[in-house]
Motif scaffolding. Sequence first.
Motif, PDB file in Angstrom:
ATOM      1  N   THR A   1       7.942  -4.420   5.633  1.00 24.67           N
ATOM      2  CA  THR A   1       7.898  -4.025   7.041  1.00 24.67           C
ATOM      3  C   THR A   1       6.696  -3.157   7.362  1.00 24.67           C
ATOM      4  O   THR A   1       6.420  -2.879   8.520  1.00 24.67           O
ATOM      5  CB  THR A   1       9.163  -3.242   7.413  1.00 24.67           C
ATOM      6  N   HIS A   2       5.953  -2.721   6.325  1.00 22.82           N
ATOM      7  CA  HIS A   2       4.840  -1.796   6.565  1.00 22.82           C
ATOM      8  C   HIS A   2       3.510  -2.525   6.464  1.00 22.82           C
ATOM      9  O   HIS A   2       3.231  -3.202   5.491  1.00 22.82           O
ATOM     10  CB  HIS A   2       4.860  -0.654   5.543  1.00 22.82           C
TER      11      HIS A   2
ATOM     12  N   TRP B   1      -0.828  -1.714   7.709  1.00 23.41           N
ATOM     13  CA  TRP B   1      -1.673  -0.745   8.395  1.00 23.41           C
ATOM     14  C   TRP B   1      -1.707  -1.159   9.857  1.00 23.41           C
ATOM     15  O   TRP B   1      -1.799  -2.331  10.198  1.00 23.41           O
ATOM     16  CB  TRP B   1      -3.043  -0.680   7.748  1.00 23.41           C
ATOM     17  N   SER B   2      -1.591  -0.218  10.755  1.00 26.09           N
ATOM     18  CA  SER B   2      -1.244  -0.516  12.134  1.00 26.09           C
ATOM     19  C   SER B   2      -2.256  -1.405  12.845  1.00 26.09           C
ATOM     20  O   SER B   2      -1.864  -2.194  13.686  1.00 26.09           O
ATOM     21  CB  SER B   2      -1.042   0.777  12.926  1.00 26.09           C
TER      22      SER B   2
ATOM     23  N   GLU C   1      -0.437  -3.049   1.436  1.00 27.10           N
ATOM     24  CA  GLU C   1       0.633  -3.304   2.391  1.00 27.10           C
ATOM     25  C   GLU C   1       1.414  -4.573   2.109  1.00 27.10           C
ATOM     26  O   GLU C   1       2.634  -4.592   2.197  1.00 27.10           O
ATOM     27  CB  GLU C   1       0.077  -3.407   3.819  1.00 27.10           C
TER      28      GLU C   1
ATOM     29  N   TYR D   1      -4.026   5.235   1.047  1.00 29.13           N
ATOM     30  CA  TYR D   1      -2.817   4.888   1.791  1.00 29.13           C
ATOM     31  C   TYR D   1      -1.934   6.112   1.976  1.00 29.13           C
ATOM     32  O   TYR D   1      -1.869   6.981   1.112  1.00 29.13           O
ATOM     33  CB  TYR D   1      -2.026   3.804   1.041  1.00 29.13           C
ATOM     34  N   ASP D   2      -1.253   6.154   3.107  1.00 29.66           N
ATOM     35  CA  ASP D   2      -0.310   7.238   3.328  1.00 29.66           C
ATOM     36  C   ASP D   2       1.085   6.804   2.873  1.00 29.66           C
ATOM     37  O   ASP D   2       1.257   5.727   2.279  1.00 29.66           O
ATOM     38  CB  ASP D   2      -0.309   7.678   4.799  1.00 29.66           C
ATOM     39  N   ASP D   3       2.081   7.629   3.137  1.00 31.09           N
ATOM     40  CA  ASP D   3       3.437   7.344   2.664  1.00 31.09           C
ATOM     41  C   ASP D   3       4.054   6.127   3.342  1.00 31.09           C
ATOM     42  O   ASP D   3       5.031   5.563   2.848  1.00 31.09           O
ATOM     43  CB  ASP D   3       4.340   8.567   2.889  1.00 31.09           C
ATOM     44  N   GLN D   4       3.505   5.721   4.477  1.00 31.62           N
ATOM     45  CA  GLN D   4       3.982   4.524   5.167  1.00 31.62           C
ATOM     46  C   GLN D   4       3.169   3.283   4.795  1.00 31.62           C
ATOM     47  O   GLN D   4       3.268   2.251   5.425  1.00 31.62           O
ATOM     48  CB  GLN D   4       3.921   4.723   6.687  1.00 31.62           C
ATOM     49  N   GLN D   5       2.350   3.430   3.730  1.00 34.12           N
ATOM     50  CA  GLN D   5       1.512   2.337   3.247  1.00 34.12           C
ATOM     51  C   GLN D   5       0.530   1.862   4.306  1.00 34.12           C
ATOM     52  O   GLN D   5       0.212   0.685   4.402  1.00 34.12           O
ATOM     53  CB  GLN D   5       2.380   1.174   2.737  1.00 34.12           C
ATOM     54  N   CYS D   6       0.055   2.789   5.095  1.00 33.19           N
ATOM     55  CA  CYS D   6      -0.960   2.508   6.104  1.00 33.19           C
ATOM     56  C   CYS D   6      -2.251   3.229   5.743  1.00 33.19           C
ATOM     57  O   CYS D   6      -2.283   4.052   4.829  1.00 33.19           O
ATOM     58  CB  CYS D   6      -0.482   2.953   7.490  1.00 33.19           C
TER      59      CYS D   6
END
Length: 581
Positions: free
Chosen positions: A37-38, A40-41, A482, A553-558
């Motif tokens: 579900t993650h 990078w935006s 991601e 990458y951050d904790d949200q895999q972004c």
Amino acid sequence: MPCSCGLYAWSIPAVGPNKFREIGKTNFTRIVPMPNTHKWSIAHDHTLVSIPLKKDNHSPELGSFTDEFYNEHAQKLKEVKHVFSKLGEDAMESMMMIDAIQRLGIDHHFEEEIEAVLQKQYMKSSIHGDCDEDLYEVALRFRLLRQEGYTLPADVLNNFKNKEGKFKQNLREDIRGLMGLYEASQLSIGEDILEEAENFSSLLLNACLQHLDRHQAAVVKNTLEHPHHKSLARFMTKNFLTDFQGTNGWINALQELAKIDFNMVKSVHQKEMLQISKWWKDLGLTEELKFARDQPLKWYMWPMAIIPDPRLSEQRIELTKPISLIYIIDDIFDVGGTLDELTLFTEAVNRWDLSAFKELPEYMKMCFKTLDDITNEISTKVHKEHKWNPVGSLRKAWASLCNAFLVEAKWFASGHVPKAEEYLKNGAVSSGVHVVLVHLFFLLGHGITKENVDLVDDFPGIISSTATILRLWDDLGSAKDENQDGHDGSYVECYLKEHRGSSVENARQIVAHMISDMWKRLNKECLSPNPFSTSFTKGSLNIARMVPLMYSYDDQQCLPGLEEHMKSLLLENLPYRNTQK
């Protein structure tokens, strides 16, 4: 500890914290892909090309620059060039202006002027030595010369040591000088004095942070975390303009030129971005490869970093194509194919035989057909432009990449944990850097001879050191990529398996030290006589500079840092003062 506040306020902005992922139990077993579900935006990122661009009075829409705008740019450029020429024999002022021009990413307009000043400074240092008593001036001269390929010895810094061979303690009051010294130390090729310079300056600058005001502390901290030699000037322009201060008479003119130039280059990148998006959509690979990444704009950021010169638009567009396929083929090996399918795929690429794909899934056939088309198209363009057909070299590079991917796939399928050194040697190839730089070499078209082609084909040090930096940095990444739900191991995991009882933190420190050593090796490769053009050499450096941004990458895999830079470089305008009205 008291600190002088005479700071030189031109700084490098932070790219973002370097967070390292926790390494769990070693596990080289390929796992079943699960829905992720993650992302990078901006990688829903096709929407980016349709976002309305902000308008203001001085930043027109894509492709709508007026003659007045171009005249304004030409006038500002002429004005800055005139100021540059008037600096004359003022060595310090000339070097400070060169430093600012390079940090603003507009040095392609001043190549001859910069070369003339640096040649004069090099002759001065060679004949008379560097007897200046100002640490900042000596350090700045050393850095500017060495980063442009001049073999200036590091012992020019010996003048700032005491009788015991240590850096003088009174330098602790010279914050600007210490910042310059730290920046210069990043050009090390392994000299002891530059090791000492880095340790000395970083220790004192870190200790000084608590005694500085908020702005000054931010300048020092950014210099420590992101020195110029290991940063991407174009990505930092907007932040640098914020801290671009001083009493020098040329600053205002240079600021205005940089703002106009930024908007012009942004327009170039927007056009390239649209072409890449259309090319990728027309390929239709995402319809067949549902498991693969779908991030053409992210992939385009690599060429933006590697060859920032706005005049090399076609090369950026063409380079994005093989970079995209590296990611797609990586996903095929990581989560897409069975080991038998991957073995057949690799054999077919080695033979470059389309008929060998008859027994493979349709998506593999489509991928190879795309690879073959792109390779032939680029080869045709290079042959037309530079009278050399690179198809053999390009195919060989792709075969080497797939061979390295297959080695990893076999390790993971069998649960075999390779020795750390074996993993890293193969991992440097599977990084894809060699494929990228082989394509770059031919697209640039500089110095194409049989000897040079043989050298590029053979994974030379300037390529392998960059590739090793990427592989090690990737392995220290803060999260899995991601869409990569497979498991492709890491150097840290191999090291821990090989060195029972070693801690994760110790392994990370070892990897960080290895990255530092690889940077020194890369510096040495760039300084040593080699047949490669400046554009190619800087391209290798820019890949290494881009790596932290691509793998933080951050904790949200972004990738929030990359997202921020993409918006800045492609969407946001820089207002400037229009003096033509």
